[in-house]
Design a protein around this motif. Sequence first.
Motif, PDB file in Angstrom:
ATOM      1  N   ALA A  44      -5.415  -2.649  25.028  1.00  0.00           N
ATOM      2  CA  ALA A  44      -4.589  -3.516  25.874  1.00  0.00           C
ATOM      3  C   ALA A  44      -4.379  -4.874  25.217  1.00  0.00           C
ATOM      4  O   ALA A  44      -3.361  -5.521  25.449  1.00  0.00           O
ATOM      5  CB  ALA A  44      -5.240  -3.678  27.242  1.00  0.00           C
ATOM      6  N   LEU A  45      -5.324  -5.312  24.379  1.00  0.00           N
ATOM      7  CA  LEU A  45      -5.118  -6.569  23.657  1.00  0.00           C
ATOM      8  C   LEU A  45      -4.048  -6.440  22.588  1.00  0.00           C
ATOM      9  O   LEU A  45      -3.414  -7.424  22.217  1.00  0.00           O
ATOM     10  CB  LEU A  45      -6.418  -7.003  22.977  1.00  0.00           C
ATOM     11  N   ALA A  46      -3.855  -5.213  22.058  1.00  0.00           N
ATOM     12  CA  ALA A  46      -2.969  -5.045  20.906  1.00  0.00           C
ATOM     13  C   ALA A  46      -1.523  -4.846  21.307  1.00  0.00           C
ATOM     14  O   ALA A  46      -0.648  -4.958  20.470  1.00  0.00           O
ATOM     15  CB  ALA A  46      -3.433  -3.856  20.067  1.00  0.00           C
TER      16      ALA A  46
ATOM     17  N   ALA B 279       3.220  -3.173  17.554  1.00  0.00           N
ATOM     18  CA  ALA B 279       1.922  -3.506  18.140  1.00  0.00           C
ATOM     19  C   ALA B 279       0.974  -3.910  17.014  1.00  0.00           C
ATOM     20  O   ALA B 279       1.201  -3.625  15.842  1.00  0.00           O
ATOM     21  CB  ALA B 279       1.370  -2.325  18.905  1.00  0.00           C
ATOM     22  N   ASN B 280      -0.086  -4.600  17.390  1.00  0.00           N
ATOM     23  CA  ASN B 280      -1.053  -5.095  16.414  1.00  0.00           C
ATOM     24  C   ASN B 280      -1.847  -3.919  15.846  1.00  0.00           C
ATOM     25  O   ASN B 280      -2.549  -3.245  16.590  1.00  0.00           O
ATOM     26  CB  ASN B 280      -1.991  -6.069  17.139  1.00  0.00           C
ATOM     27  N   PRO B 281      -1.749  -3.638  14.539  1.00  0.00           N
ATOM     28  CA  PRO B 281      -2.425  -2.441  14.020  1.00  0.00           C
ATOM     29  C   PRO B 281      -3.937  -2.602  13.864  1.00  0.00           C
ATOM     30  O   PRO B 281      -4.639  -1.612  13.732  1.00  0.00           O
ATOM     31  CB  PRO B 281      -1.769  -2.224  12.661  1.00  0.00           C
ATOM     32  N   LEU B 282      -4.427  -3.821  13.871  1.00  0.00           N
ATOM     33  CA  LEU B 282      -5.848  -4.032  13.565  1.00  0.00           C
ATOM     34  C   LEU B 282      -6.776  -3.454  14.637  1.00  0.00           C
ATOM     35  O   LEU B 282      -7.689  -2.694  14.300  1.00  0.00           O
ATOM     36  CB  LEU B 282      -6.084  -5.527  13.361  1.00  0.00           C
TER      37      LEU B 282
ATOM     38  N   THR C 261       0.804  -1.221   0.000  1.00  0.00           N
ATOM     39  CA  THR C 261       0.000   0.000   0.000  1.00  0.00           C
ATOM     40  C   THR C 261       0.832   1.264   0.000  1.00  0.00           C
ATOM     41  O   THR C 261       0.293   2.343  -0.187  1.00  0.00           O
ATOM     42  CB  THR C 261      -0.909   0.040   1.237  1.00  0.00           C
ATOM     43  N   GLY C 262       2.128   1.183   0.217  1.00  0.00           N
ATOM     44  CA  GLY C 262       2.954   2.382   0.206  1.00  0.00           C
ATOM     45  C   GLY C 262       2.802   3.252   1.417  1.00  0.00           C
ATOM     46  O   GLY C 262       3.170   4.414   1.393  1.00  0.00           O
ATOM     47  N   ALA C 263       2.225   2.713   2.514  1.00  0.00           N
ATOM     48  CA  ALA C 263       2.050   3.505   3.727  1.00  0.00           C
ATOM     49  C   ALA C 263       2.898   2.904   4.831  1.00  0.00           C
ATOM     50  O   ALA C 263       2.748   1.730   5.162  1.00  0.00           O
ATOM     51  CB  ALA C 263       0.583   3.527   4.148  1.00  0.00           C
ATOM     52  N   ALA C 264       3.809   3.713   5.388  1.00  0.00           N
ATOM     53  CA  ALA C 264       4.645   3.209   6.475  1.00  0.00           C
ATOM     54  C   ALA C 264       3.863   3.098   7.766  1.00  0.00           C
ATOM     55  O   ALA C 264       4.260   2.374   8.669  1.00  0.00           O
ATOM     56  CB  ALA C 264       5.849   4.121   6.678  1.00  0.00           C
ATOM     57  N   ASN C 265       2.771   3.848   7.872  1.00  0.00           N
ATOM     58  CA  ASN C 265       1.916   3.775   9.057  1.00  0.00           C
ATOM     59  C   ASN C 265       0.914   2.642   8.853  1.00  0.00           C
ATOM     60  O   ASN C 265       0.003   2.733   8.032  1.00  0.00           O
ATOM     61  CB  ASN C 265       1.202   5.126   9.231  1.00  0.00           C
ATOM     62  N   TYR C 266       1.101   1.578   9.613  1.00  0.00           N
ATOM     63  CA  TYR C 266       0.267   0.398   9.372  1.00  0.00           C
ATOM     64  C   TYR C 266      -1.193   0.665   9.672  1.00  0.00           C
ATOM     65  O   TYR C 266      -2.071   0.060   9.062  1.00  0.00           O
ATOM     66  CB  TYR C 266       0.772  -0.770  10.222  1.00  0.00           C
ATOM     67  N   VAL C 267      -1.457   1.559  10.627  1.00  0.00           N
ATOM     68  CA  VAL C 267      -2.848   1.834  10.968  1.00  0.00           C
ATOM     69  C   VAL C 267      -3.571   2.461   9.776  1.00  0.00           C
ATOM     70  O   VAL C 267      -4.693   2.092   9.437  1.00  0.00           O
ATOM     71  CB  VAL C 267      -2.925   2.731  12.215  1.00  0.00           C
TER      72      VAL C 267
END
Lengths: 99, 80, 123, 145
Positions: C51-53, C76-79, A50-56
């Motif tokens: 807290a889960l992530a 950390a888990n991004p989801l 996706t080309g985004a370093a920010n995973y969120v």
Amino acid sequence: MIRRLTVLLLAPALVVLLQAAADLPEVGDSTAPAFAHVAPYYLAHAHEETGAANYVTAVLADYRGYDTFGELTVIFTAGLACLLILGVCDKATPGRDGA
Amino acid sequence: MIDLLGPLFLLLMVVCALAALNAKDLLSAVTIFGAFSFFSAVYFVVQDAPDVAFTEAAVGAVITTVFFVCAIQRTSEDDQ
Amino acid sequence: MSLLAPGQLQYALAALLMLTGLYGMLAKTNLARKLMAMNVMQVAVIVFFIALAVRSGGSPPIEIEHAATQIEPAYANPLPHALMLTAIVVSVSTTGVALALLVRVHRRFRTLDESKLLDRLRE
Amino acid sequence: MRSTFGSPVLDAAARLLAPFMWLFAAYVVIHGHESPGGGFQAGVIVAASIILLRLVRGRLAASVLTSRDALTLACLGPLLYGGIGIASFFFGGNFLDYGVFPFPMEPSEVRAMGTLGIEIGVAVGVAGVLVLIFDALARWEDGTL
């Protein structure tokens, strides 16, 4: 009296929630099930896909873009609901609408 | 040391929530609620979630407080 | 019956926060205060997911160039972060709708207190 | 327009702060790929700056962004988002499949451009809706929108 009773009802709820918390993996545990399925894929492939370093941002806007679309629709509906509830657009009854 | 920061801020959040719910004046309750939102934002920073913290600081501590103050100012005019 | 480990203290505190909100919803009579308690419950759920992530010794889920240190950073888990981001923004708009309803109720019944409201509804 | 708002301090603070808040919102949405930030945060910051102007100026602030403009923005956001999603149909992709846009870039860069487009849509929509809710809650007494 009734208020005391409702507060008393909170004690079993606390016991249930603490019991549930005791079965969860510890905070910071890397082997927890939450890290097992889709999160490693995101962490490994998100940047080159996706080309985004920010995973969120990658998850929010690309992998789960449809979620975000529905969520924006929810916000939009909430704004319209506010307008309708407070009757801002009522030209027939300006200012005071008595209800 | 870092492991204690998260529970510390969570404890502060619980204290702030109880104070906000038990405050005498509704306006001071809203102010303490803004402090509660800010502590939750700090907690999210400690837990490696800067995105969520950013959103919580902007939304919870600014926009929600302004909305609450507006609504309370409109509903407290002639509350008998 | 398993006992609470020290690593699970944050879950216990999130549960306490949740019950604080529940107490406010049940015991407080002012509708604005009930709404505040509802917001506290929402924050408790968000805290639980965050807290889960988290991962011990980890870093925020933003890729860093690890050329200097050859250690692979534990992100950390991004989801849950993405899901809770949308939850926060939805919560503010639902709060707006609830406050609009509150203003409407006050305009009709001239009070926000629960018992007075019930009295005036019966009239 | 050199009308004073409230006290000189509030006046100066609001005047000086608002452009920088918009600049910061633009930075947050454009740089959201590399740092914390994104559409939601930028929208909330824009809404906060406009609400600040309204709180300080009272009803005079309608010259900045009227409620009808806010309603237009709130409708424009989801429209932009869905429009980008539907636009990918025309290049043979699925809904919200940004990889198919014919930009002369790397495939991941093309996806990043599509992501930026929908982030802008989210920012516009959120800013419009929040200003709208504020206007509905703190409505002036004569009921004008």
